[in-house]
Write a protein that holds these residues in place. Structure first.
Motif, PDB file in Angstrom:
ATOM      1  N   PRO A   1       0.807  -1.221   0.000  1.00 51.80           N
ATOM      2  CA  PRO A   1       0.000   0.000   0.000  1.00 51.80           C
ATOM      3  C   PRO A   1       0.838   1.268   0.000  1.00 51.80           C
ATOM      4  N   TYR A   2       1.990   1.239   0.696  1.00 52.68           N
ATOM      5  CA  TYR A   2       2.813   2.445   0.756  1.00 52.68           C
ATOM      6  C   TYR A   2       3.458   2.729  -0.592  1.00 52.68           C
TER       7      TYR A   2
ATOM      8  N   ARG B   1       1.958   2.048  -3.393  1.00 52.12           N
ATOM      9  CA  ARG B   1       0.884   2.553  -4.255  1.00 52.12           C
ATOM     10  C   ARG B   1       0.529   3.994  -3.937  1.00 52.12           C
ATOM     11  N   ARG B   2       0.803   4.416  -2.708  1.00 51.32           N
ATOM     12  CA  ARG B   2       0.519   5.810  -2.377  1.00 51.32           C
ATOM     13  C   ARG B   2       1.436   6.753  -3.142  1.00 51.32           C
TER      14      ARG B   2
END
Lengths: 301, 284
Positions: free
Chosen positions: B108-109, B111-112
């Motif tokens: 997720p990090y 993708r941020r």
């Protein structure tokens, strides 16, 4: 703030996907209802089976020549024997009266009373009745040496446990217990499968949302929390509705009838508040865990 | 409980510079390409080939078109960059670090730091435009005040300041794509991926979208656009990487969708007389 966000998201999801949420709630409700009816029934059945088992008795016949003190000593000794729950003295007169009630003509023909004095012993554990009989009766080869058998047990002439009856009672109640346990297991399994499927459907309807969440970089737990909270809410609603219905049924049907049917009044039936707590906990846990776990396959990659 | 979780998150953030600090690490190292593929192959479970020995380097601030026929590997490339799947072979590097080394928990990090725009917009239909954009900030734990400041700002940038409270289905395709660009860019990610951003739009609207993406690129964001839109590529004259059957067959600065092609050559290709004609790369 974060908790607030999760709760807000959960409720917005509930409101928006009302149909799947309702389906999940109904599933929980029905399952809890069935369990709520079934648990007391299982308990009552087991209770009744145990009560029937309580009827297993062992008769110890007293020697015809035993004196009053010997009989009293024997009673004390029997009470002290392990696995003895209750001892009842039946004098030969009492026994005759009982038998006459059952079969008046036969005993009318007999001039004298052929029955011995007896103790009726109720074993604490019905399954141990055989052992009890063995421990009380004198070994067969010592029959000649009656006098050698010291102590109060020497006054016992013969011990019987009405073998056939005992065996029947034990096997029948055992079967009942086994059947109810099997049914309960089946029911729980079916409930879990049903709930899991409903949750899967409602999450599948929202996989697009999960996809977007993942794209913008939400962590898995961030995605999961609203679903878990939603599961808790669904479980809470379904469980509360089921318990309401159960309570209604209890007040309207069971309570007025419980005086008439021994089964309903069985002393071992679960307490209502405990049942409520149990069902509520199960509902919430199952639906929250269900949502959280079902999400896993959408959170891969 | 809220407090403990928030603080745990905060401390986790400071402890994990590898993932959280990627944006910061991108900035100072101009020499390290933002995206690099080193001999990357991707064979799907069914046996079909997504990419085959693909090599490319895309430097910071570049604007790159990824072109080629359907099934050539454009989407595969984007998915590999997002770590939606793993390469079968080779290395995918984003700002110098191997994507396959990022544990799943940290994805997720990653993708941020990558904004994504799709052909079908992927907006949430039951939220307003404002909520759709705010959502991507909420998800990464942005504070309420900064959300209230950033969302109207980015929506003004994409020209939708009057439609904050409309729902996606009340907007035209072009407007929806603007919303999705706003959502992708609201964090100011250093890398923006666009998969056929103009695929569903008419030429006029497409130009507006491309201008928007170009403006984002001018502000310093590296942009990769996978597209079929021949007109757009020809007009923009940016770097073009052409893929065919999973291989990079052309990599050209300020290229065309197809290398210069006469009407005669086009006719030949159209009639299928020489399928390979016109595909040879012509380095500029």
């Amino acid at each position: 703030m974060r908790i607030g966000f999760f709760v807000k998201e959960a409720f917005r999801a509930l409101k928006r996907s009302a149909a799947p949420s309702l389906a999940a709630t109904l599933t929980i409700l029905l399952t809890a209802l069935v369990l709520g009816v079934f648990i007391p029934i299982v308990q009552a059945t087991t209770g009744t089976a145990n009560e029937v088992r309580g009827r297993v008795v062992v008769d110890a016949y007293v020697k015809p020549d035993a004196s009053g003190t010997q009989i009293e000593e024997l009673r004390q000794a029997l009470i002290a024997t392990p696995n003895v729950a209750n001892v009842e003295y039946i004098s030969k007169e009492k026994a005759l009266a009982r038998e006459k009630e059952r079969n008046a003509d036969a005993y009318q023909l007999l001039g004298s009373n052929p029955l011995p004095d007896a103790f009726r012993i109720t074993p604490a554990d019905p399954d141990g009745s055989e052992a009890l009989v063995a421990s009380l009766s004198s070994p067969a080869d010592e029959k000649s040496a009656d006098t050698a058998r010291a102590g109060p047990l020497g006054a016992i002439d013969e011990v019987r446990n009405r073998e056939e009856e005992t065996e029947k009672i034990l096997s029948a109640t055992g079967l009942v217990k086994l059947l109810t346990a099997g049914l309960a297991a089946l029911l729980v399994f079916a409930s879990i499968a049903l709930i899991a499927n409903t949750i899967r459907l409602s999450i599948f309807a929202r996989r697009r949302e999960v996809e977007v969440m993942r794209l913008v970089g939400a962590t898995n737990w961030f995605i999961r929390w609203p679903f878990v909270i939603e599961g808790v809410v669904v479980g809470l609603m379904g469980g509360a509705a089921a318990i309401g219905l159960l309570y209604l049924a209890k007040v309207v049907f069971v309570d007025p009838l419980s005086h008439r049917f021994a089964l309903l009044a069985a002393p071992e039936t679960i307490h209502f508040p405990l049942l409520v707590a149990l069902l509520m906990g199960a509902c919430i846990a199952v639906s929250a865990l269900g949502s959280g776990l079902t999400l896993r396959r959408f959170l891969r990659v | 409980m809220a407090a403990t979780r928030t603080s745990r998150r905060a401390s986790a953030r400071t402890r994990e510079p590898a993932s959280e600090g990627m944006a910061k690490r991108l900035a100072p190292r101009r020499d390290v390409p933002v995206v690099e593929l080193r001999g990357v192959s991707k064979v799907y479970d069914g046996g079909s080939v997504g990419l085959e020995q693909a090599w490319m380097r895309i430097a910071r601030g570049e604007f790159v078109f990824l072109v080629g026929p359907t099934g050539c590997g454009k989407s595969t490339t984007l998915k590999l960059l997002l770590k939606e799947m793993e390469p079968s072979e080779g290395e995918v590097l984003i700002s110098g670090s191997d994507v396959s080394r990022i544990p799943r928990r940290k994805v997720p990090y990653l993708r941020r730091n990558i904004g994504v725009v799709f052909q079908d917009y992927k907006l949430l239909p039951n939220r307003t435009i404002y909520a759709n954009v705010a959502y991507s900030l909420e998800v990464i734990g942005e504070g309420r005040a900064s959300i209230r400041r950033k969302v109207p700002e980015i929506l003004r940038l994409v020209g939708l300041s009057t439609k904050l409270h409309s729902y996606p289905d009340e907007l035209s395709g072009g407007e929806q794509q603007r919303v999705s660009i706003a959502r992708a860019f609201v964090n100011h990610p250093p890398l923006l991926l666009a998969d056929e951003p103009t695929g569903n739009l008419d030429p006029e609207t497409s130009i507006g979208i491309m201008q928007l993406i170009y403006r984002i690129n001018r502000a310093g964001t590296t942009v990769i656009v996978a597209t079929h839109d021949r007109d757009m590529v020809d007009k923009m004259r940016r770097r073009v990487i052409e893929l065919q059957d999973g291989r990079v067959i052309r990599d050209q600065l300020s290229g065309l969708y197809r290398p210069d092609e006469s009407t005669r050559e086009f006719g030949i290709r159209l009639r299928g007389e020489s399928p390979g004609a016109g595909l040879e790369g012509r380095p500029s």
